[in-house]
Write an enzyme that holds these catalytic residues in place. Structure first.
Site, mmCIF file in Angstrom:
data_model
loop_
_atom_site.group_PDB
_atom_site.id
_atom_site.type_symbol
_atom_site.label_atom_id
_atom_site.label_comp_id
_atom_site.label_asym_id
_atom_site.label_seq_id
_atom_site.Cartn_x
_atom_site.Cartn_y
_atom_site.Cartn_z
ATOM 1 N N CYS A 1 0.837 -1.201 0.000
ATOM 2 C CA CYS A 1 0.000 0.000 0.000
ATOM 3 C C CYS A 1 0.875 1.256 0.000
ATOM 4 C CB CYS A 1 -0.993 -0.039 1.160
ATOM 5 S SG CYS A 1 -2.343 1.161 1.003
ATOM 6 N N GLU B 1 -1.625 -8.796 4.149
ATOM 7 C CA GLU B 1 -1.650 -9.211 5.554
ATOM 8 C C GLU B 1 -3.073 -9.391 6.090
ATOM 9 O OE1 GLU B 1 -2.012 -4.750 5.849
ATOM 10 O OE2 GLU B 1 -0.984 -6.181 4.542
ATOM 11 N N HIS C 1 -3.633 -5.067 0.710
ATOM 12 C CA HIS C 1 -3.090 -5.472 2.009
ATOM 13 C C HIS C 1 -3.091 -6.996 2.140
ATOM 14 C CE1 HIS C 1 -2.672 -1.574 4.100
ATOM 15 N NE2 HIS C 1 -3.571 -1.196 3.194
#
Length: 242
Positions: free
Chosen positions: A113, A208, A206
């Protein structure tokens, strides 16, 4: 087999825990968890003096530039849009220096990002300062599809159109000349970038926040190779803008 050490950058913000209220180096736990799930060892890298970046990167096998605050527009020669968030100058300076050190040493690099946006800025690109519809509302992730560009590193990792978790309001505007766009959203937003001749990849979403390990696992595997072979520098690959 030795697990590679992957450094991941952090916020530096006021925080509260227990009876304490003070500045803290912060990182959502999902970042180190993703690195660990992908087979790496995670090390947090709070903002430091930019002059320390080369020594820090020399001790790492791989580097992740995490998401976070908007890049200060002065870094890419623009005036701030009213919708651009407050600057995080310590992070900007530190992470730009880390990017330069990683590219110069050939250390595998993943930008997430803000990290992708900062990679673009570090190499001479600019940013769109505001986009609508790339979040699910304040503090809420949305999901959208990204389509890989055939023949790119990203396409070799994730060959099909994939749904990804997204939360951002800025994006690549002018792509830095050394970079290649390697994935796009349906609205044309650049969703991944990469650098030829290096293991350097940025993703606008993202990873994660999802279950897809392919991008992080590829970084860990590239970093694993670096634990056994001398790194080769990329002379002139990065030019730190300020």
């Amino acid at each position: 087999m030795t697990q590679p050490l992957i450094g991941v950058t952090t916020y530096l913000d006021p925080a509260a825990w227990g009876v304490w209220r003070m500045p803290a180096a912060l990182l959502p736990a999902v970042y180190p968890a993703l690195i660990q799930r992908a087979g790496g060892l995670a090390a947090m890298l709070p903002p430091d003096a930019p002059a320390a970046a080369e020594a820090v990167v020399a001790r790492l096998d791989g580097l992740v530039i995490a998401g976070g605050a908007d890049v200060e527009p002065v870094r890419y020669g623009a005036d701030a849009d009213p919708r651009t968030g407050p600057p995080a100058r310590e992070r900007d300076a530190w992470e730009l220096a880390l990017i330069q050190a990683a590219l110069s040493s050939g250390t595998p690099l993943l930008g997430v990002c803000r990290g992708m946006q900062l990679l673009n800025v570090a190499l001479g690109g600019t940013l769109i300062q505001h986009l609508d519809d790339h979040t699910g509302g304040e503090g809420v992730y949305t999901a959208h599809t990204v389509k890989p560009v055939p023949g790119t590193r990203y396409a070799s990792l994730v060959g099909e159109t994939a749904e990804v978790p997204s939360y951002h309001h800025q994006a690549v505007d002018r792509l830095a000349a050394p970079l290649t766009a390697s994935a796009y959203a349906e609205d044309g937003t650049v969703e991944a970038v990469e650098l030829a001749g290096a293991w350097a990849l940025g993703v606008q979403w993202h990873p994660e926040m999802g279950d897809d390990l392919r991008v992080m696992r590829a970084l860990v595997e590239a970093s694993q190779r670096g634990t056994h072979h001398p790194r080769r520098g990329m002379t002139g690959a990065a030019r730190h803008r300020g």
